[in-house]
Design a protein around this motif. Sequence first.
Motif, PDB file in Angstrom:
ATOM      1  N   LEU A 116       0.855  -1.189   0.000  1.00 41.49           N
ATOM      2  CA  LEU A 116       0.000   0.000   0.000  1.00 41.49           C
ATOM      3  C   LEU A 116       0.886   1.232   0.000  1.00 41.49           C
ATOM      4  O   LEU A 116       1.662   1.441   0.942  1.00 41.49           O
ATOM      5  N   THR A 117       0.771   2.032  -1.034  1.00 43.76           N
ATOM      6  CA  THR A 117       1.631   3.206  -1.181  1.00 43.76           C
ATOM      7  C   THR A 117       0.962   4.248  -2.061  1.00 43.76           C
ATOM      8  O   THR A 117       0.296   3.875  -3.046  1.00 43.76           O
ATOM      9  N   PRO A 118       1.136   5.530  -1.729  1.00 41.10           N
ATOM     10  CA  PRO A 118       0.574   6.558  -2.615  1.00 41.10           C
ATOM     11  C   PRO A 118       1.206   6.528  -4.003  1.00 41.10           C
ATOM     12  O   PRO A 118       0.704   7.153  -4.924  1.00 41.10           O
TER      13      PRO A 118
ATOM     14  N   ILE B 298      -0.398  -0.517  -4.762  1.00 43.81           N
ATOM     15  CA  ILE B 298      -1.745   0.069  -4.823  1.00 43.81           C
ATOM     16  C   ILE B 298      -1.863   1.268  -3.893  1.00 43.81           C
ATOM     17  O   ILE B 298      -1.438   1.225  -2.737  1.00 43.81           O
ATOM     18  N   SER B 299      -2.476   2.332  -4.427  1.00 42.08           N
ATOM     19  CA  SER B 299      -2.813   3.537  -3.654  1.00 42.08           C
ATOM     20  C   SER B 299      -4.322   3.580  -3.501  1.00 42.08           C
ATOM     21  O   SER B 299      -5.050   3.103  -4.376  1.00 42.08           O
ATOM     22  N   ILE B 300      -4.818   4.172  -2.420  1.00 42.95           N
ATOM     23  CA  ILE B 300      -6.279   4.326  -2.322  1.00 42.95           C
ATOM     24  C   ILE B 300      -6.710   5.734  -2.719  1.00 42.95           C
ATOM     25  O   ILE B 300      -7.892   6.062  -2.632  1.00 42.95           O
ATOM     26  N   GLY B 301      -5.800   6.565  -3.162  1.00 43.08           N
ATOM     27  CA  GLY B 301      -6.198   7.898  -3.621  1.00 43.08           C
ATOM     28  C   GLY B 301      -5.025   8.853  -3.517  1.00 43.08           C
ATOM     29  O   GLY B 301      -4.017   8.555  -2.872  1.00 43.08           O
TER      30      GLY B 301
ATOM     31  N   TYR C 277      -3.637  11.235  -1.873  1.00 40.24           N
ATOM     32  CA  TYR C 277      -3.369  11.936  -0.626  1.00 40.24           C
ATOM     33  C   TYR C 277      -2.444  11.029   0.167  1.00 40.24           C
ATOM     34  O   TYR C 277      -2.365   9.833  -0.123  1.00 40.24           O
ATOM     35  N   VAL C 278      -1.745  11.598   1.141  1.00 41.64           N
ATOM     36  CA  VAL C 278      -0.751  10.796   1.852  1.00 41.64           C
ATOM     37  C   VAL C 278      -1.211  10.556   3.287  1.00 41.64           C
ATOM     38  O   VAL C 278      -1.512  11.496   4.025  1.00 41.64           O
ATOM     39  N   LEU C 279      -1.285   9.292   3.657  1.00 41.60           N
ATOM     40  CA  LEU C 279      -1.662   8.909   5.021  1.00 41.60           C
ATOM     41  C   LEU C 279      -0.396   8.588   5.809  1.00 41.60           C
ATOM     42  O   LEU C 279       0.691   8.489   5.233  1.00 41.60           O
TER      43      LEU C 279
ATOM     44  N   GLY D 154       0.302   5.834   7.290  1.00 42.64           N
ATOM     45  CA  GLY D 154       0.731   4.442   7.153  1.00 42.64           C
ATOM     46  C   GLY D 154      -0.226   3.680   6.268  1.00 42.64           C
ATOM     47  O   GLY D 154      -1.265   4.207   5.853  1.00 42.64           O
ATOM     48  N   GLY D 155       0.112   2.428   6.001  1.00 43.39           N
ATOM     49  CA  GLY D 155      -0.692   1.621   5.081  1.00 43.39           C
ATOM     50  C   GLY D 155      -1.845   0.876   5.732  1.00 43.39           C
ATOM     51  O   GLY D 155      -2.572   0.162   5.045  1.00 43.39           O
TER      52      GLY D 155
ATOM     53  N   PRO E 176      -5.412   2.098   4.420  1.00 40.19           N
ATOM     54  CA  PRO E 176      -5.584   1.584   3.056  1.00 40.19           C
ATOM     55  C   PRO E 176      -5.754   0.058   3.013  1.00 40.19           C
ATOM     56  O   PRO E 176      -6.572  -0.458   2.247  1.00 40.19           O
TER      57      PRO E 176
END
Length: 258
Positions: free
Chosen positions: A87-89, A131-134, A136-138, A140-141, A144
Amino acid sequence: MHFYVLTLFPDMILHALEESIIGRAKQKGLLTVEAVNIRDYTHDRHQKTDDYPYGGGAGMVMQAQPIYDAYRSIVQRIGSRPRTVYLTPQGSVFSQSDAKELAQEAHLILLCGHYEGVDERVLEEIVTDYISIGDYVLTGGELPAMVLVDAISRMVPGVLTNADSGESESLEGSLLEYPQYTRPYEWNGKKAPDVLLSGDHAKIESWRREQSIRRTKRNRPDLLKKADLTIKEKAVYGVHDGMKGAETGASPEAENKN
Ligand code: ADE
């Protein structure tokens, strides 16, 4: 389907997925979600999982070895190398069709990063999908990963019952869902649309389809390009092949009037 979430925060994962449809599917044995604590696979006395980046710069980088050993413990247990999502932007943006495709897998590993990132070498070794969920930067994964578990799980046969209505829903055929109404007939001075109480199923279907198309055109014109519309529908709703964005000339207000 079996999910394995590689994480430094296993409690975050386990507590979030006990409720509602996903919780029920787990109880029925349709899904398992295992949070694998990366820290359990450190060799050093202080259970260190990160270190300073080579070349300098802010933040810390997660080290390869604990992640790789956590991954290998799963591979050894199940006897195969499942698809492994990082999980990564920087990944490709997750969509409903990805959810459907990943739901075909028997096992799926989800790797949650933290800090400034993960040592590239372990990603090269184990990751099959980024895979990114959108955009924007969270921090952590984990969030996501939970988004993926939820969206993929509901595409696993048996997870959604008829009552959860998975068939005609947002994004089926790239259209948004039509508006829904329930009792009372009149609320706050507003009546439910009479067509829905008419008992005429063909009329109801066509009203819902029309609402879906209008809503998609208004809120997500980018999706409408991909939608399965008949030639007649394209003409009626002013959808042109190769149409980009909302250049249809109609304002949202004008659309709502019909
Ligand atoms: N990690 C941090 N931000 C993310 C995002 N937008 N999608 C997936 N993983 C992430």
